[in-house]
Design an enzyme around this catalytic site. Structure first.
Site, short mmCIF file in Angstrom:
data_model
loop_
_atom_site.label_atom_id
_atom_site.label_comp_id
_atom_site.label_asym_id
_atom_site.label_seq_id
_atom_site.Cartn_x
_atom_site.Cartn_y
_atom_site.Cartn_z
N HIS A 65 -9.44 10.82 -10.87
CA HIS A 65 -10.42 10.30 -9.92
C HIS A 65 -10.24 8.83 -9.58
O HIS A 65 -10.89 8.34 -8.66
CB HIS A 65 -11.86 10.59 -10.34
CG HIS A 65 -12.20 10.26 -11.75
ND1 HIS A 65 -12.06 11.14 -12.79
CD2 HIS A 65 -12.68 9.14 -12.29
CE1 HIS A 65 -12.44 10.57 -13.91
NE2 HIS A 65 -12.82 9.35 -13.63
N HIS A 97 -10.71 -0.35 -12.48
CA HIS A 97 -10.25 0.78 -11.67
C HIS A 97 -10.63 0.50 -10.22
O HIS A 97 -11.23 -0.54 -9.92
CB HIS A 97 -10.89 2.09 -12.18
CG HIS A 97 -12.37 2.09 -12.06
ND1 HIS A 97 -13.20 1.73 -13.09
CD2 HIS A 97 -13.20 2.37 -11.02
CE1 HIS A 97 -14.46 1.79 -12.69
NE2 HIS A 97 -14.48 2.18 -11.44
N HIS A 99 -11.72 2.08 -6.12
CA HIS A 99 -12.23 3.10 -5.21
C HIS A 99 -11.62 2.81 -3.85
O HIS A 99 -11.57 1.65 -3.44
CB HIS A 99 -13.76 3.05 -5.15
CG HIS A 99 -14.41 3.29 -6.48
ND1 HIS A 99 -14.83 4.53 -6.88
CD2 HIS A 99 -14.66 2.45 -7.51
CE1 HIS A 99 -15.33 4.46 -8.11
NE2 HIS A 99 -15.25 3.20 -8.52
N HIS A 122 -13.41 -2.37 -9.55
CA HIS A 122 -14.46 -2.45 -10.57
C HIS A 122 -13.88 -2.93 -11.89
O HIS A 122 -12.94 -2.32 -12.41
CB HIS A 122 -15.12 -1.08 -10.77
CG HIS A 122 -16.02 -0.72 -9.64
ND1 HIS A 122 -16.44 0.57 -9.38
CD2 HIS A 122 -16.61 -1.52 -8.70
CE1 HIS A 122 -17.24 0.55 -8.32
NE2 HIS A 122 -17.36 -0.69 -7.89
N THR A 210 -21.10 5.13 -11.14
CA THR A 210 -21.03 5.87 -9.88
C THR A 210 -20.32 7.21 -10.03
O THR A 210 -20.06 7.89 -9.03
CB THR A 210 -20.32 5.03 -8.80
OG1 THR A 210 -18.97 4.80 -9.21
CG2 THR A 210 -21.04 3.71 -8.57
N THR A 211 -19.98 7.58 -11.25
CA THR A 211 -19.40 8.90 -11.53
C THR A 211 -20.24 9.56 -12.62
O THR A 211 -20.95 8.87 -13.36
CB THR A 211 -17.94 8.78 -11.99
OG1 THR A 211 -17.87 7.98 -13.16
CG2 THR A 211 -17.07 8.17 -10.89
S1 BO1 Z 1 -18.17 2.67 -12.22
O1 BO1 Z 1 -17.71 1.33 -12.35
O2 BO1 Z 1 -19.60 2.80 -12.00
N1 BO1 Z 1 -17.42 3.39 -11.01
C1 BO1 Z 1 -17.81 3.50 -13.70
C2 BO1 Z 1 -17.99 4.86 -13.75
C3 BO1 Z 1 -17.73 5.52 -14.93
C4 BO1 Z 1 -17.30 4.85 -16.05
C5 BO1 Z 1 -17.11 3.48 -16.00
C6 BO1 Z 1 -17.38 2.80 -14.82
N2 BO1 Z 1 -17.10 5.59 -17.17
C7 BO1 Z 1 -16.48 5.12 -18.36
C8 BO1 Z 1 -16.66 6.19 -19.40
C9 BO1 Z 1 -15.97 5.78 -20.68
C10 BO1 Z 1 -14.55 5.37 -20.42
C11 BO1 Z 1 -14.48 4.36 -19.32
C12 BO1 Z 1 -13.05 4.06 -18.96
O3 BO1 Z 1 -15.13 4.84 -18.15
O4 BO1 Z 1 -18.01 6.36 -19.68
O5 BO1 Z 1 -16.00 6.84 -21.60
O6 BO1 Z 1 -13.98 4.80 -21.60
O7 BO1 Z 1 -12.95 3.17 -17.91
ZN ZN Z 2 -15.97 2.36 -10.17
#
Ligand code: BO1
Ligand code: ZN
Length: 268
Positions: A65, A97, A99, A122, A210-211
């Site tokens: 994703h 990461h 988007h 992000h 957001t996921t």
């Molecule tokens: S976000 O920045 O809102 N798009 C976002 C969405 C999901 C996560 C983080 C940021 N999830 C987390 C998981 C963790 C994992 C981490 C890795 O992402 O809850 O388990 O270690 O980046």
């Molecule tokens: Zn994100």
């Protein structure tokens, strides 16, 4: 068309992408608006160890994703961390990461004054209070996480291209397939993920991941100024594939209701 592609259909994803979002009142992303936000003179965000070289290897993975980079400690053994702004504590950098959209649509999660940008970076941080917990565990607390959002705009010509991000984007073809990873070559600091935007100008509000499961655990800080990147580098995102070998594009969630939440705005 933009709304449809952005309303991220989680059901179409592979088994690694199961889950649904909670139906809460503090979901993200939202439409940020300078005229509707509460103007405040918050403290600056203070960045620590952001300009220090990160330990290698620095690994970037296609997790189906997004392209995810786990941020290791710096060479002096400390993590990059932040406080100040409207942050309820001190938060250590964990991962970063992206988007993005597609050749025909834009891909930022937040919009600013009705503008959707081409990429939103992000940088995910975890509250020092929860240093003995994982990111997933910390996401069970309202003050568990802080995410910094940096907007990128795809342009044809850039006067001073951002070499750190371009180095990362040049390695995207190496993780085209779901589940693949690559070691980033060259030296990187967390600073490079900020793309030289003015970090004293930002929006801040309480929201969610957001996921799935979209836990309401995030103090969001979205910088108001976008950075320009050559379109030929941004376009490398559009060639990634998800777990079903489908094109991994438009990986942004639809805009969520603000529900009377205060959104703070720190102008230039
Ligand atoms: S976000 O920045 O809102 N798009 C976002 C969405 C999901 C996560 C983080 C940021 N999830 C987390 C998981 C963790 C994992 C981490 C890795 O992402 O809850 O388990 O270690 O980046
Ligand atoms: Zn994100």
């Amino acid at each position: 068309a933009e709304q449809a592609s952005g309303s991220y259909n989680y059901d179409q994803q592979g088994k690694d992408w199961e889950g649904t979002c909670q139906d809460g009142l503090q979901q993200s992303p939202i439409a940020l608006s300078s005229s509707q936000a509460i103007v405040t003179s918050a403290r600056r965000i203070a960045f620590y160890n952001y300009d220090e070289t990160l330990q290698s290897p620095l690994v970037m993975t296609n997790n189906g994703h997004t392209a995810n980079i786990v941020l290791p400690p710096t060479r002096n053994g400390q993590r990059p961390y932040i406080n100040g702004g409207l942050l309820p504590g001190t938060f250590e950098a964990q991962s970063a990461h992206f988007h993005w959209g597609s050749s025909s649509s834009k891909g930022s999660e937040h919009t600013i004054n009705d503008n959707r940008y081409d990429v939103e970076i992000h940088i995910v941080h975890k509250n020092l209070r929860y240093s003995d917990k994982t990111v997933a565990e910390a996401s069970e607390y309202w003050d568990g996480l802080a995410v910094l959002g940096v907007m990128l705009r795809a342009v044809n010509r850039v006067l001073s291209p951002h070499l750190g991000l371009i180095g990362i984007f040049n390695q995207l073809p190496q993780i085209a397939q779901y589940g693949s990873s690559t070691n980033l070559t060259g030296r990187y600091s967390a600073q490079q993920l900020l793309a030289s935007v003015n970090t004293n100008h930002f929006y801040s509000y309480n929201g969610s991941l957001t996921t799935p499961d979209c836990a309401e655990s995030v103090t969001w800080t979205v910088f108001g100024e976008a950075a320009n990147l050559p379109r030929r580098h941004i376009s490398k995102f559009w060639d990634l594939q998800d777990s079903r070998e489908q094109s991994l594009v438009n990986n942004y969630r639809a805009i969520q209701d603000i529900n009377d939440r205060p959104v703070y705005y720190i102008p230039k």
